[in-house]
Design a protein around this motif. Structure first.
Motif, PDB file in Angstrom:
ATOM      1  N   ARG A  30      -4.508   5.274  -9.227  1.00 52.14           N
ATOM      2  CA  ARG A  30      -3.707   4.234  -8.571  1.00 52.14           C
ATOM      3  C   ARG A  30      -2.360   3.972  -9.403  1.00 52.14           C
ATOM      4  O   ARG A  30      -1.906   2.907  -8.759  1.00 52.14           O
ATOM      5  CB  ARG A  30      -4.655   2.851  -8.525  1.00 52.14           C
ATOM      6  N   SER A  31      -2.157   4.756 -10.357  1.00 52.51           N
ATOM      7  CA  SER A  31      -0.853   4.313 -10.955  1.00 52.51           C
ATOM      8  C   SER A  31       0.314   4.435  -9.947  1.00 52.51           C
ATOM      9  O   SER A  31       1.447   3.904 -10.294  1.00 52.51           O
ATOM     10  CB  SER A  31      -0.735   5.436 -12.164  1.00 52.51           C
ATOM     11  N   PRO A  32       0.338   5.218  -8.934  1.00 50.88           N
ATOM     12  CA  PRO A  32       1.555   5.106  -8.003  1.00 50.88           C
ATOM     13  C   PRO A  32       1.909   3.891  -7.806  1.00 50.88           C
ATOM     14  O   PRO A  32       3.146   3.555  -7.599  1.00 50.88           O
ATOM     15  CB  PRO A  32       1.070   6.096  -6.918  1.00 50.88           C
TER      16      PRO A  32
ATOM     17  N   ILE B 218       0.741  -1.061  -0.195  1.00 50.50           N
ATOM     18  CA  ILE B 218       0.076   0.066   0.045  1.00 50.50           C
ATOM     19  C   ILE B 218       0.932   1.370   0.085  1.00 50.50           C
ATOM     20  O   ILE B 218       1.929   1.230   0.796  1.00 50.50           O
ATOM     21  CB  ILE B 218      -0.991   0.026   1.153  1.00 50.50           C
ATOM     22  N   CYS B 219       0.743   1.877  -0.824  1.00 50.39           N
ATOM     23  CA  CYS B 219       1.532   3.456  -0.943  1.00 50.39           C
ATOM     24  C   CYS B 219       0.562   4.523  -1.272  1.00 50.39           C
ATOM     25  O   CYS B 219      -0.713   4.557  -1.296  1.00 50.39           O
ATOM     26  CB  CYS B 219       2.544   3.168  -2.102  1.00 50.39           C
TER      27      CYS B 219
ATOM     28  N   GLU C 226       1.539   1.133  -9.222  1.00 55.26           N
ATOM     29  CA  GLU C 226       2.245   0.279 -10.393  1.00 55.26           C
ATOM     30  C   GLU C 226       3.883   0.939 -10.535  1.00 55.26           C
ATOM     31  O   GLU C 226       4.619   0.065 -10.854  1.00 55.26           O
ATOM     32  CB  GLU C 226       1.467   0.556 -11.587  1.00 55.26           C
ATOM     33  N   ARG C 227       3.761   2.282 -10.341  1.00 53.18           N
ATOM     34  CA  ARG C 227       5.279   3.086 -10.624  1.00 53.18           C
ATOM     35  C   ARG C 227       6.227   2.512  -9.435  1.00 53.18           C
ATOM     36  O   ARG C 227       7.327   2.154  -9.406  1.00 53.18           O
ATOM     37  CB  ARG C 227       5.000   4.570 -10.433  1.00 53.18           C
ATOM     38  N   LEU C 228       5.640   2.130  -8.186  1.00 51.24           N
ATOM     39  CA  LEU C 228       6.392   1.848  -7.200  1.00 51.24           C
ATOM     40  C   LEU C 228       6.828   0.515  -7.443  1.00 51.24           C
ATOM     41  O   LEU C 228       8.027   0.362  -7.103  1.00 51.24           O
ATOM     42  CB  LEU C 228       5.596   1.732  -5.969  1.00 51.24           C
ATOM     43  N   PHE C 229       6.231  -0.529  -7.720  1.00 46.01           N
ATOM     44  CA  PHE C 229       6.656  -1.833  -8.160  1.00 46.01           C
ATOM     45  C   PHE C 229       7.629  -1.695  -9.382  1.00 46.01           C
ATOM     46  O   PHE C 229       8.691  -2.282  -9.290  1.00 46.01           O
ATOM     47  CB  PHE C 229       5.504  -2.654  -8.683  1.00 46.01           C
ATOM     48  N   GLY C 230       7.577  -0.736 -10.115  1.00 45.94           N
ATOM     49  CA  GLY C 230       8.367  -0.804 -11.207  1.00 45.94           C
ATOM     50  C   GLY C 230       9.763  -0.316 -10.835  1.00 45.94           C
ATOM     51  O   GLY C 230      10.930  -0.610 -11.232  1.00 45.94           O
TER      52      GLY C 230
END
Length: 284
Positions: free
Chosen positions: A270-272, A188-189, A274-278
């Motif tokens: 909610r794109s953050p 969760i971010c 996905e960017r966090l995982f990348g």
């Protein structure tokens, strides 16, 4: 001084393998990786030198040894970071420039630093918003994000698969739907990619919805809703159930309809996560 001491030792006819433990410590300390140019340092260790110095300062009392031959906290942290960065075998990590540790020492350093990070940094830095002040700050962060969502959003949630070696116990539970062994990590971010909560306890075959159903965060959100806090929720993808405290996309909505625009806004917001995982997978 250290270089002269080691040089004089090596000038003898004795093989390098006969160096004393003290000699080896001086040899390890000849070159300081922190003296590397910042760009080169970051290529090796994935973080800035200043961040390493901060981590060493905060963990030093947990890592320092009592013997004169003990590996410094700085070198232990660098060793662990290099292993996190490459994921390769421990012997090549220990042989890197500026580290010069055996495989067994590399293994001990990596485990010790990992435990220190968990006990000293993780538990203090990774915190889900629990107080009213923290939750209000989280809502404001999402309302001011480049892709804002409706005012009650406090965080984004998703799971990602992290590859692992085959487990010796319940091996089949770790085989995910792609066919390789992994754990399914739920994170969760906030909009700034700050991690607020992590659950890395489930094998790769577990679905996202199952991990969420047994989550302590879900219990916190449900309890807050039942206590009358009806304007606070997370945003996730279609792998999660729709709940009053968890917003997800609505499938098969006609284009240009209000629900379709809701889906677009939610996916952008909610794109953050996905960017966090990348970012994490690209760094470590």
């Amino acid at each position: 001084m250290a270089f002269e001491f080691v040089a004089s030792s090596l000038s003898q006819n004795e093989p390098v393998t006969n160096l004393s433990t003290v000699d080896r410590r001086f040899l390890r300390d000849i070159d300081n990786p922190l003296d590397l140019p910042p760009l080169e340092f970051r290529k090796l260790y994935r973080v800035r030198p200043g961040m390493v110095a901060d981590v060493v300062e905060r963990l030093e009392d947990l890592l320092k040894g009592s013997r004169i031959t003990a590996i410094s906290a700085e070198k232990q942290v660098l060793c662990a970071l290099r292993f996190y960065a490459t994921g390769c075998y421990q012997r090549p990590v220990g042989e890197q420039w500026g580290i010069s540790l055996s495989q067994s020492s590399t293994s001990r350093c990596t485990h010790k630093v990992t435990e220190a990070i968990h006990s000293r940094l993780f538990l203090s830095e990774v915190k889900f918003p629990m107080t009213q002040i923290e939750r209000q700050a989280a809502k404001e962060a999402f309302s001011l994000a480049p892709a804002p969502f409706v005012g009650g959003t406090i965080s984004a949630i998703d799971c990602t698969l992290i590859s692992i070696l085959s487990s010796k116990h319940n091996e089949e539970a770790y085989v995910n739907h792609h066919g390789y062994h992994s754990i399914n990590v739920r994170m969760i971010c906030d909009p700034n990619l700050k991690i607020l909560n992590v659950n890395a306890r489930h094998p790769g075959a577990r679905q996202d919805s199952y991990i969420w159903s047994s989550s302590a965060v879900r219990q916190v959100m449900q309890r807050a809703f039942e206590d009358g806090n009806r304007n606070m929720f997370l945003i996730g993808d279609s792998g999660y159930p729709l709940e009053p405290w968890l917003m997800i996309p609505l499938p098969n909505q006609p284009e240009a309809s209000p629900k379709f625009r809701y889906n677009e806004a939610l996916c952008k917001a909610r794109s953050p996560i996905e960017r966090l995982f990348g970012f994490l997978k690209g760094t470590w």
